[in-house]
Motif scaffolding. Structure first.
Motif, PDB file in Angstrom:
ATOM      1  N   ARG A  53      -4.934  -1.503  15.456  1.00  0.00           N
ATOM      2  CA  ARG A  53      -5.494  -2.179  14.283  1.00  0.00           C
ATOM      3  C   ARG A  53      -4.836  -3.533  14.040  1.00  0.00           C
ATOM      4  NH1 ARG A  53      -4.398   2.599  10.132  1.00  0.00           N
ATOM      5  NH2 ARG A  53      -2.461   2.455  11.341  1.00  0.00           N
ATOM      6  N   LEU A  54      -3.638  -3.716  14.551  1.00  0.00           N
ATOM      7  CA  LEU A  54      -2.915  -4.975  14.349  1.00  0.00           C
ATOM      8  C   LEU A  54      -3.040  -5.934  15.535  1.00  0.00           C
ATOM      9  CD1 LEU A  54       0.423  -3.745  12.686  1.00  0.00           C
ATOM     10  CD2 LEU A  54      -1.687  -4.479  11.594  1.00  0.00           C
ATOM     11  N   GLN A  55      -3.821  -5.556  16.523  1.00  0.00           N
ATOM     12  CA  GLN A  55      -3.987  -6.434  17.689  1.00  0.00           C
ATOM     13  C   GLN A  55      -5.110  -7.447  17.426  1.00  0.00           C
ATOM     14  OE1 GLN A  55      -4.310  -3.842  21.095  1.00  0.00           O
ATOM     15  NE2 GLN A  55      -2.330  -2.916  20.671  1.00  0.00           N
ATOM     16  N   THR A  56      -4.846  -8.259  16.413  1.00  0.00           N
ATOM     17  CA  THR A  56      -5.745  -9.337  16.010  1.00  0.00           C
ATOM     18  C   THR A  56      -4.982 -10.657  16.147  1.00  0.00           C
ATOM     19  OG1 THR A  56      -5.022  -9.172  13.708  1.00  0.00           O
ATOM     20  CG2 THR A  56      -6.917  -7.822  14.364  1.00  0.00           C
ATOM     21  N   PRO A  57      -5.680 -11.798  16.161  1.00  0.00           N
ATOM     22  CA  PRO A  57      -4.977 -13.086  16.317  1.00  0.00           C
ATOM     23  C   PRO A  57      -3.821 -13.291  15.345  1.00  0.00           C
ATOM     24  CG  PRO A  57      -7.321 -13.415  16.562  1.00  0.00           C
ATOM     25  CD  PRO A  57      -7.146 -11.978  16.172  1.00  0.00           C
ATOM     26  N   MET A  58      -4.012 -12.927  14.088  1.00  0.00           N
ATOM     27  CA  MET A  58      -2.969 -13.126  13.084  1.00  0.00           C
ATOM     28  C   MET A  58      -1.682 -12.405  13.456  1.00  0.00           C
ATOM     29  SD  MET A  58      -3.015 -11.997   9.083  1.00  0.00           S
ATOM     30  CE  MET A  58      -1.506 -11.959   8.110  1.00  0.00           C
ATOM     31  N   TYR A  59      -1.802 -11.143  13.858  1.00  0.00           N
ATOM     32  CA  TYR A  59      -0.614 -10.349  14.168  1.00  0.00           C
ATOM     33  C   TYR A  59      -0.073 -10.621  15.566  1.00  0.00           C
ATOM     34  CZ  TYR A  59      -1.563  -7.951   9.830  1.00  0.00           C
ATOM     35  OH  TYR A  59      -1.752  -7.685   8.497  1.00  0.00           O
ATOM     36  N   THR A 290       6.429  -9.100   5.962  1.00  0.00           N
ATOM     37  CA  THR A 290       5.964  -7.710   5.861  1.00  0.00           C
ATOM     38  C   THR A 290       6.065  -7.123   4.463  1.00  0.00           C
ATOM     39  OG1 THR A 290       8.172  -6.864   6.453  1.00  0.00           O
ATOM     40  CG2 THR A 290       6.614  -7.243   8.248  1.00  0.00           C
ATOM     41  N   LEU A 291       6.732  -7.837   3.541  1.00  0.00           N
ATOM     42  CA  LEU A 291       6.995  -7.279   2.220  1.00  0.00           C
ATOM     43  C   LEU A 291       5.719  -6.916   1.477  1.00  0.00           C
ATOM     44  CD1 LEU A 291       9.429  -6.638   0.409  1.00  0.00           C
ATOM     45  CD2 LEU A 291       9.158  -8.893  -0.641  1.00  0.00           C
ATOM     46  N   ARG A 292       4.710  -7.795   1.524  1.00  0.00           N
ATOM     47  CA  ARG A 292       3.466  -7.560   0.788  1.00  0.00           C
ATOM     48  C   ARG A 292       2.308  -7.218   1.714  1.00  0.00           C
ATOM     49  NH1 ARG A 292       3.579 -12.804  -3.283  1.00  0.00           N
ATOM     50  NH2 ARG A 292       5.547 -12.342  -4.322  1.00  0.00           N
ATOM     51  N   ASN A 293       2.598  -6.918   2.954  1.00  0.00           N
ATOM     52  CA  ASN A 293       1.539  -6.688   3.927  1.00  0.00           C
ATOM     53  C   ASN A 293       1.244  -5.195   4.039  1.00  0.00           C
ATOM     54  OD1 ASN A 293       0.008  -6.483   6.394  1.00  0.00           O
ATOM     55  ND2 ASN A 293       0.652  -8.587   6.818  1.00  0.00           N
ATOM     56  N   LYS A 294       0.145  -4.791   3.450  1.00  0.00           N
ATOM     57  CA  LYS A 294      -0.200  -3.358   3.415  1.00  0.00           C
ATOM     58  C   LYS A 294      -0.531  -2.822   4.804  1.00  0.00           C
ATOM     59  CE  LYS A 294      -1.895  -3.498  -1.353  1.00  0.00           C
ATOM     60  NZ  LYS A 294      -3.068  -3.305  -2.243  1.00  0.00           N
ATOM     61  N   GLN A 295      -1.147  -3.666   5.658  1.00  0.00           N
ATOM     62  CA  GLN A 295      -1.496  -3.210   7.006  1.00  0.00           C
ATOM     63  C   GLN A 295      -0.238  -2.901   7.818  1.00  0.00           C
ATOM     64  OE1 GLN A 295      -4.379  -6.589   7.793  1.00  0.00           O
ATOM     65  NE2 GLN A 295      -5.375  -4.962   8.960  1.00  0.00           N
ATOM     66  N   VAL A 296       0.779  -3.764   7.694  1.00  0.00           N
ATOM     67  CA  VAL A 296       2.036  -3.533   8.400  1.00  0.00           C
ATOM     68  C   VAL A 296       2.733  -2.289   7.856  1.00  0.00           C
ATOM     69  CG1 VAL A 296       4.342  -4.466   8.856  1.00  0.00           C
ATOM     70  CG2 VAL A 296       2.350  -5.959   9.006  1.00  0.00           C
ATOM     71  N   HIS A 297       2.722  -2.114   6.540  1.00  0.00           N
ATOM     72  CA  HIS A 297       3.324  -0.928   5.932  1.00  0.00           C
ATOM     73  C   HIS A 297       2.669   0.340   6.465  1.00  0.00           C
ATOM     74  CE1 HIS A 297       4.791  -3.307   2.138  1.00  0.00           C
ATOM     75  NE2 HIS A 297       5.429  -3.631   3.242  1.00  0.00           N
ATOM     76  N   GLN A 298       1.325   0.343   6.515  1.00  0.00           N
ATOM     77  CA  GLN A 298       0.599   1.519   6.984  1.00  0.00           C
ATOM     78  C   GLN A 298       0.877   1.783   8.463  1.00  0.00           C
ATOM     79  OE1 GLN A 298      -1.231   3.667   5.041  1.00  0.00           O
ATOM     80  NE2 GLN A 298      -1.143   4.902   6.903  1.00  0.00           N
ATOM     81  N   ALA A 299       0.900   0.722   9.275  1.00  0.00           N
ATOM     82  CA  ALA A 299       1.187   0.886  10.705  1.00  0.00           C
ATOM     83  C   ALA A 299       2.589   1.421  10.925  1.00  0.00           C
ATOM     84  CB  ALA A 299       1.022  -0.458  11.419  1.00  0.00           C
ATOM     85  N   LEU A 300       3.539   0.954  10.119  1.00  0.00           N
ATOM     86  CA  LEU A 300       4.913   1.435  10.225  1.00  0.00           C
ATOM     87  C   LEU A 300       5.019   2.898   9.832  1.00  0.00           C
ATOM     88  CD1 LEU A 300       7.800   0.613  10.932  1.00  0.00           C
ATOM     89  CD2 LEU A 300       8.100  -0.149   8.571  1.00  0.00           C
TER      90      LEU A 300
END
Length: 311
Positions: A53-59, A290-300
């Motif tokens: 889910r995080l393999q997008t240009p931004m990440y 990563t503090l406010r990044n919900k996608q990173v929190h969920q992936a972690l």
């Protein structure tokens, strides 16, 4: 022949003589900062490539940025730690040039990546309907390649010019790593052309990335202010605020070091500014991004849950 016989074989890094008696304490502080930076950035890299889910240009850009940060601090901090711990301040001439090359090369890549990340945010916020067609993974990897190639060419040409200089006088560098500006000042050759090219390279890298970033975020701010909902405006500003904090730290310290007018005693203040780039910013980057990044929190959380299930 006389110059060749007296050519310097190693340099002495002055580091921070005023606090050298606190070596053990500063070693511990910088070691903890180094480990925290490495772990934080490695976590970003790992979860980006472990979670589809995080393999997008931004990440992908963020993970590349984190990888460069890991390499960047590794070129400087281990030597600083050895100075604090053992007091060994000497560094051979080839090792000094190698450290200077990787410090500048990785630094240039990081600045160009920051500009590309700003463009990515601009497209995502200002051109959301066209974002997927403009910024895909192929374009993302191409931009990363261009950032690396341009940095390599610029810094390699610079280091080739520096390697031709003669060093036959003082060998004490008033810094905690092989800062190229400090190194050039110790040469007994005519350094005018090297200094001019060094100023051109640093100015080009910093100003180009800064101009791109300012243009991108100026458009982002205008677009956000036009959003009808206050909740949407707050969400958009929250997404960009972390990037702006990192930008302020990096550009502020580097403009202070490389683009200010020459001063007699500027080297002492440069060391403190360089610490911001090599210790403080890499430590804050993983937290800020990563503090406010919900996608990173969920992936972690998913990664940690998967590790528990495997046990």
């Amino acid at each position: 022949m006389v110059k060749n016989e007296s050519r310097i074989q190693e340099f002495i890094l002055e580091a921070f003589p005023a606090v050298q008696h606190w070596g053990s304490l500063f070693f511990l502080v910088h070691l903890l900062a180094f480990l925290a930076s490495m772990v934080g950035n490695m976590v970003i890299i790992t979860i980006t490539w472990a979670d589809h889910r995080l393999q997008t240009p931004m990440y992908v850009l963020l993970s590349t940025f984190s990888f460069c940060e890991c390499c960047f601090i590794t070129t400087v901090i281990p030597k600083l730690l050895s100075i604090f711990l053992s007091g060994k301040q000497t560094i051979p001439f080839p090792a000094c040039l190698t450290q200077a090359f990787f410090f500048l090369f990785l630094g240039a890549v990081i600045f160009f990546l920051m500009a590309v990340m700003s463009l990515d945010r601009y497209l995502a916020i200002c051109k959301p309907l066209h974002y997927a067609s403009i910024m895909n993974l192929r374009v993302c990897f191409l931009l990363i390649f261009l950032c690396s190639s341009l940095s390599f060419i610029l810094i390699t040409c610079l280091m080739l010019k520096v390697s031709q200089l003669l060093f036959c006088g003082p060998n004490v560098l008033s810094h905690f790593f092989c800062d190229l500006g400090s190194l050039i000042r110790l040469s007994c050759s005519d350094t005018s052309s090297v200094e001019m090219y060094f100023f051109f390279v640093t100015s080009f890298v910093i100003l180009l990335s800064l101009i791109v970033t300012i243009i991108a975020y100026s458009n982002i701010v205008v677009t956000i202010l036009r959003l009808p909902s206050a909740k949407e405006r707050q969400k958009a500003f929250s997404t960009c605020s972390s990037h702006l904090i990192v930008l302020s730290l990096m550009y502020g310290s580097c403009v202070f070091i490389y683009l200010k007018p020459k001063q007699v005693n500027r080297l002492d203040s440069n060391k403190e500014a360089a610490l911001v780039n090599t210790v403080v910013t890499p430590l804050l980057n993983p937290v800020i991004y990563t503090l406010r990044n919900k996608q990173v929190h969920q992936a972690l959380r998913d990664m940690l849950s998967g590790m528990r299930l495997q046990k």
